[in-house]
Design a protein around this motif. Structure first.
Motif, PDB file in Angstrom:
ATOM      1  N   VAL A 116       0.483  -1.066  -0.173  1.00  0.00           N
ATOM      2  CA  VAL A 116      -0.116  -0.226  -0.027  1.00  0.00           C
ATOM      3  C   VAL A 116       1.035   0.884   0.087  1.00  0.00           C
ATOM      4  O   VAL A 116       0.539   1.800  -0.606  1.00  0.00           O
ATOM      5  N   LEU A 117       1.952   1.199   1.022  1.00  0.00           N
ATOM      6  CA  LEU A 117       2.611   2.197   1.221  1.00  0.00           C
ATOM      7  C   LEU A 117       3.536   2.301   0.017  1.00  0.00           C
ATOM      8  O   LEU A 117       3.985   4.224  -1.048  1.00  0.00           O
ATOM      9  N   MET A 118       3.757   1.882  -0.905  1.00  0.00           N
ATOM     10  CA  MET A 118       4.720   2.275  -2.337  1.00  0.00           C
ATOM     11  C   MET A 118       3.869   2.559  -3.626  1.00  0.00           C
ATOM     12  O   MET A 118       4.390   2.886  -4.133  1.00  0.00           O
ATOM     13  N   ALA A 119       2.540   1.760  -3.173  1.00  0.00           N
ATOM     14  CA  ALA A 119       1.939   2.253  -4.488  1.00  0.00           C
ATOM     15  C   ALA A 119       1.679   3.865  -4.237  1.00  0.00           C
ATOM     16  O   ALA A 119       1.077   4.651  -4.944  1.00  0.00           O
ATOM     17  N   GLU A 120       1.403   4.374  -2.609  1.00  0.00           N
ATOM     18  CA  GLU A 120       1.040   6.038  -2.744  1.00  0.00           C
ATOM     19  C   GLU A 120       2.254   6.499  -2.885  1.00  0.00           C
ATOM     20  O   GLU A 120       2.209   7.696  -3.687  1.00  0.00           O
ATOM     21  N   ALA A 121       3.625   6.385  -2.776  1.00  0.00           N
ATOM     22  CA  ALA A 121       4.647   6.777  -3.490  1.00  0.00           C
ATOM     23  C   ALA A 121       5.017   6.903  -4.803  1.00  0.00           C
ATOM     24  O   ALA A 121       5.284   8.006  -5.547  1.00  0.00           O
ATOM     25  N   ILE A 122       4.873   5.751  -5.651  1.00  0.00           N
ATOM     26  CA  ILE A 122       4.498   5.646  -7.323  1.00  0.00           C
ATOM     27  C   ILE A 122       3.817   6.472  -7.611  1.00  0.00           C
ATOM     28  O   ILE A 122       3.887   7.497  -8.357  1.00  0.00           O
ATOM     29  N   LYS A 183      13.765   5.744  -3.893  1.00  0.00           N
ATOM     30  CA  LYS A 183      14.245   4.248  -5.312  1.00  0.00           C
ATOM     31  C   LYS A 183      13.279   4.155  -6.133  1.00  0.00           C
ATOM     32  O   LYS A 183      13.841   4.941  -7.142  1.00  0.00           O
ATOM     33  N   GLU A 184      12.385   4.149  -5.497  1.00  0.00           N
ATOM     34  CA  GLU A 184      11.299   3.988  -6.830  1.00  0.00           C
ATOM     35  C   GLU A 184      10.436   5.352  -7.573  1.00  0.00           C
ATOM     36  O   GLU A 184      10.228   5.092  -8.535  1.00  0.00           O
ATOM     37  N   ILE A 185      10.741   6.353  -6.926  1.00  0.00           N
ATOM     38  CA  ILE A 185      10.450   7.812  -6.781  1.00  0.00           C
ATOM     39  C   ILE A 185      11.373   7.794  -8.165  1.00  0.00           C
ATOM     40  O   ILE A 185      11.323   8.963  -9.216  1.00  0.00           O
ATOM     41  N   LYS A 186      12.951   7.984  -7.655  1.00  0.00           N
ATOM     42  CA  LYS A 186      13.773   8.721  -8.968  1.00  0.00           C
ATOM     43  C   LYS A 186      13.986   7.034  -9.887  1.00  0.00           C
ATOM     44  O   LYS A 186      14.433   8.040 -10.892  1.00  0.00           O
ATOM     45  N   ARG A 188      11.417   7.252 -11.249  1.00  0.00           N
ATOM     46  CA  ARG A 188      10.279   7.407 -12.616  1.00  0.00           C
ATOM     47  C   ARG A 188      10.254   8.907 -12.709  1.00  0.00           C
ATOM     48  O   ARG A 188      10.018   9.729 -13.695  1.00  0.00           O
ATOM     49  N   ASP A 189      11.733  10.135 -11.421  1.00  0.00           N
ATOM     50  CA  ASP A 189      11.196  11.182 -12.060  1.00  0.00           C
ATOM     51  C   ASP A 189      13.298  11.588 -11.717  1.00  0.00           C
ATOM     52  O   ASP A 189      13.928  11.644 -10.020  1.00  0.00           O
ATOM     53  N   THR A 190      14.207  12.147 -12.450  1.00  0.00           N
ATOM     54  CA  THR A 190      15.568  12.375 -11.403  1.00  0.00           C
ATOM     55  C   THR A 190      15.699  13.745 -11.240  1.00  0.00           C
ATOM     56  O   THR A 190      16.979  14.177 -11.300  1.00  0.00           O
ATOM     57  N   ASN A 191      14.784  14.509 -11.716  1.00  0.00           N
ATOM     58  CA  ASN A 191      15.187  15.780 -11.974  1.00  0.00           C
ATOM     59  C   ASN A 191      14.348  16.751 -10.870  1.00  0.00           C
ATOM     60  O   ASN A 191      14.735  17.511 -10.251  1.00  0.00           O
ATOM     61  N   HIS A 192      13.773  15.746  -9.500  1.00  0.00           N
ATOM     62  CA  HIS A 192      13.339  16.549  -8.169  1.00  0.00           C
ATOM     63  C   HIS A 192      14.164  15.495  -7.333  1.00  0.00           C
ATOM     64  O   HIS A 192      13.592  14.704  -7.042  1.00  0.00           O
ATOM     65  N   PRO A 193      14.393  15.997  -6.169  1.00  0.00           N
ATOM     66  CA  PRO A 193      15.246  15.478  -4.194  1.00  0.00           C
ATOM     67  C   PRO A 193      13.970  14.998  -3.600  1.00  0.00           C
ATOM     68  O   PRO A 193      12.768  15.357  -4.290  1.00  0.00           O
ATOM     69  N   VAL A 194      14.419  14.180  -2.746  1.00  0.00           N
ATOM     70  CA  VAL A 194      13.636  12.810  -1.963  1.00  0.00           C
ATOM     71  C   VAL A 194      14.010  13.744  -1.202  1.00  0.00           C
ATOM     72  O   VAL A 194      15.276  13.035  -0.380  1.00  0.00           O
ATOM     73  N   ALA A 195      13.311  14.034  -0.221  1.00  0.00           N
ATOM     74  CA  ALA A 195      13.331  13.537   1.236  1.00  0.00           C
ATOM     75  C   ALA A 195      12.240  13.252   1.866  1.00  0.00           C
ATOM     76  O   ALA A 195      11.305  12.741   1.810  1.00  0.00           O
TER      77      ALA A 195
END
Length: 568
Positions: A116-122, A183-186, A188-195
Motif C-alpha cells: 500500500v505504501l509503495m503504491a502511495e509513493a509511486i 528508489k522507486e520515485i527516482k 520515475r523522476d530524476t529531476n527532483h530531490p526526495v526528502a
C-alpha cells in the motif's frame, strides 16, 4: 550541490534557500480531512489561493509544504506567485486502511502494508513529476514518533532514541521502507530531490544505515529558540543537507492563559537566524538548505480532532521546556496545537472562504526573508546586523494595526497604540497593582486626573492611515476587564468613524456599570442589535468613567486598570 563551503539546493541553476511555510486551507468549523473548497468551483478555489498566496509572496515565502493538492493548482501558484510546492504524503504516519479495515498503527515490516505504501509513493511521483512548480518530494511526517503514538494527537516529543529492541526493529523497517520508496520515485523522476520527514534526530543511526538513497534529511524539530547540535550531527552522521519540515512556536501563552504574539515572533525569528547561520558559505556547519515555518494559519481542528472544530481551544496538549516563556515550571504543558498560525483565522463566509489576520510573527518573518544568505559577500557579521535590526515590538504594533488586534492583553513587551484624551488624562502600561480577580502581570492604567473633562477616555486607532481597523464580521460582542476605585461608574465603549457607503460618519456605543469597587470585573458590550456585522470602523473609544463630574481624587497608579479587551 556539495563543495568546500557546504551543501546547497540548486533550482534552475541558481542557489535556492527554502523560505518555506506549512500551508493548508481549513476554514473554522471543519477539519483537515474535509473536502472544503477543493470540491467547489475554480472561481472559489482561485479566490482562496489568491488571498493567501498574495500574503505569502509579500512575506518572502518561496515554497509551501502541503498534502493532496491538485497539480493544476501547483502550477497556478507557481506561475502567478513564483512559489514552489513540496508535495507530501503521510506514508502511514497516522495509520492506514488494509483490506478495508483501518489500522491505527502502521507495521512497516508487513508485506501487505508495504504494498500500500509503495503504491502511495509511486502515485506521488506519477502525479507531480511533469508539473511546473514542484520543488521536491517529501515522504512521511515524523513517522518515527508514531511508532509509539496511536493517534494524530501530539504527546510529549521523545527526543532520545529507545533501546527497546522491538521499537528499534520497527524503526529499522520504517527507514527501509522510506529508502525503497525513494528508489522507486527516482526511477520515475530524476529531476527532483526526495526528502524524508523524521521527528527530530530520533533513530538517526538507523537513518544512516537504511536511508542511503534519500537526498535531504527533513525533520520536524521543536527545541525552542535554537536547533542546537542538529546541524553538526546530521553532517557528521549522515553527511547530508538538513531541512526543517516543521518548526516554530504557538501564539498562545499557556502560563498567562492568553495570546502572546511577541513570544511567537521571538521564537520564529530565532529559529530562522539559526537556519541562515548554518547555510553554506557562512563559516558554520554549512549544511542547512532552509525550512518550512509551522504554520501559516491556525488549525482550530487540532486539539481533539473529532469535536470543537468551531472553538479555538486553549488547552496545552504537550510539554516542551525549550519554550520556557509560557511555563511556570518545566513540567507544565505549554504547547497549544491550535495556535501555531502566524496568521489568525476569521469566520467562514457563505462560499467557504475566510480572511486571515497576520500576527506579529508574519511581519517579523517578512523582514527575516529579506536576507539572502547566498548573496555574494555575505558574512556572519551581515547576518547578525540584519537580525539585530528586526524589531519585534514594531511587528506587534503592525499586527495590531492590521486587525490581528484582539485580544489586547498587554503582556507583550511593546506598548500598544492607545492614547488618552482630554485635559491631562493619561494611559500607560503598568505592572498589575491589584490581583483581586485578575493575575495578569501587565495591564493598562487610565489616570483620569482631577481636571480631566467629564468625557475623557482613551482610543485605539490607526493614526497613520485611514484604514478601518475594527471589523465587526469578526464579532459584535466586546468584553474588557476593569478595576475601578469606586462602584457605580458608567463605562462606555464606542465605535467611531464607520466605513460605510452611507453619508456621514456614524458611531455607536454601549454603556455598562461597574457594580463593585477595587476588584476586577468583566463587562460585556454587545453591538449586535445596533450595527450590521459587515461594518468596519476606524476607531474604538473607551470611557472608563463617562459623564462623571464628581471625580474621586485618587493618586496616579490607582485610578482605572483595564485588561483583556477582547472581540467575540
Amino acid at each position: 550541490m556539495k563543495n568546500d563551503e557546504g551543501m546547497k539546493l540548486v533550482v534552475d541553476g541558481k542557489d535556492f534557500i527554502v523560505n518555506g511555510i506549512n500551508w493548508d486551507y481549513v476554514p473554522v468549523g471543519s477539519t483537515v480531512t474535509d473536502p472544503g473548497i477543493w470540491i467547489k468551483s475554480d472561481e472559489i478555489i482561485k479566490a482562496a489561493i489568491d488571498g493567501e498566496m498574495s500574503l505569502l509572496r509579500n512575506m518572502g515565502v518561496n515554497a509551501i509544504r502541503t498534502y493532496n493538492i491538485h497539480p493544476k493548482w501547483v502550477t497556478y501558484i507557481y506561475e502567478n506567485y513564483g512559489i514552489y510546492t513540496m508535495p507530501n504524503i503521510t506514508f502511514g504516519a497516522y495509520g492506514l486502511t488494509l483490506n478495508g479495515i483501518w489500522t491505527p498503527q502502521t507495521d512497516y515490516s508487513d508485506p501487505a502494508t508495504l504494498e500500500v505504501l509503495m503504491a502511495e509513493a509511486i502515485g506521488l511521483v506519477n502525479t507531480y513529476k511533469e508539473i511546473p512548480g514542484i520543488l521536491m518530494y517529501m515522504l512521511g511526517n515524523e513517522n518515527n514518533y508514531h511508532l509509539s503514538w496511536t493517534s494524530a494527537e501530539t504527546a510529549d516529543i521523545p527526543v532520545e532514541g529507545s533501546e527497546d529492541p522491538n521499537k528499534k526493529a520497527a524503526a529499522r523497517a520504517l527507514y527501509k521502507a522510506f529508502n525503497n520508496a525513494t528508489k522507486e520515485i527516482k526511477k520515475r523522476d530524476t529531476n527532483h530531490p526526495v526528502a524524508i520527514c523524521n521527528g527530530d534526530l530520533l533513530y538517526l543511526d538507523l537513518v544512516k544505515e537504511e536511508c542511503t538513497d534519500i537526498d535531504i534529511y527533513g525533520t520536524n524539530m521543536y527545541r525552542g529558540i535554537s536547533f542546537w547540535d542538529a546541524f553538526q550531527r546530521v553532517k557528521d552522521e549522515l553527511n547530508m543537507p538538513i531541512m526543517f519540515a516543521e518548526f516554530g512556536s504557538d501564539a498562545y501563552n499557556a502560563r498567562d492563559n492568553q495570546e502572546d504574539q511577541y513570544m511567537q515572533a521571538y521564537y520564529n525569528v530565532g529559529n530562522w537566524k539559526d537556519i541562515y547561520q548554518h547555510t553554506a558559505g557562512l563559516g558554520k556547519v554549512g549544511n542547512c538548505i532552509g525550512g518550512f515555518t509551522f504554520q501559516f494559519s491556525d488549525g482550530w481542528w487540532k486539539w481533539n480532532q473529532t469535536i470543537n472544530f468551531d472553538i479555538h481551544d486553549t488547552i496545552a496538549t504537550w510539554n516542551n521546556g525549550g519554550y520556557s516563556k509560557d511555563q511556570n515550571k518545566e513540567s507544565d504543558n505549554n504547547m497549544n496545537e491550535e495556535w501555531f498560525g502566524i496568521c489568525a483565522k476569521g469566520p467562514t463566509d457563505s462560499r467557504g472562504l475566510y480572511k486571515l489576520y497576520p500576527r506579529a510573527a508574519y511581519y517579523a518573518l517578512k523582514e527575516v526573508h529579506q536576507f539572502n544568505p547566498y548573496k555574494e559577500g555575505i558574512t556572519q557579521k551581515n547576518l547578525n546586523h540584519h537580525f539585530k535590526n528586526i524589531n519585534l515590538k514594531d511587528s506587534v504594533l503592525k499586527a495590531h494595526g492590521d486587525k490581528a488586534s484582539f485580544p489586547f492583553t498587554f503582556e507583550e513587551e511593546a506598548m500598544l497604540p492607545f492614547r488618552a484624551f482630554d485635559n491631562g488624562a493619561t494611559i500607560e502600561k503598568v505592572a498589575n497593582s491589584n490581583l483581586n480577580g485578575n493575575h495578569s502581570a501587565s495591564v493598562l492604567e487610565f489616570n483620569k486626573v482631577m481636571n480631566s473633562a467629564w468625557y475623557s477616555g482613551f482610543v485605539f486607532d490607526d493614526m497613520l492611515t485611514a484604514t478601518p481597523i475594527i471589523d465587526l464580521v469578526n464579532g459584535t460582542i466586546f468584553t474588557l476587564k476593569i478595576c475601578s476605585p469606586k462602584a457605580g461608574v458608567n463605562v462606555r465603549v464606542k465605535m467611531e468613524d464607520m466605513d460605510a457607503s452611507g453619508a456621514g460618519n456614524p458611531s455607536f456605543y454601549v454603556d455598562q456599570t461597574i457594580a463593585t469597587a477595587n476588584e476586577w470585573v468583566t463587562l460585556t458590550f454587545d453591538f449586535g442589535s445596533q450595527v450590521d456585522s459587515a461594518y468596519t470602523f476606524k476607531r474604538i473609544a473607551i470611557f472608563p468613567d463617562f459623564d462623571d463630574t464628581n471625580q474621586v481624587p485618587v493618586e496616579k497608579g490607582a485610578m482605572y486598570l483595564i485588561d483583556d479587551i477582547t472581540q467575540h
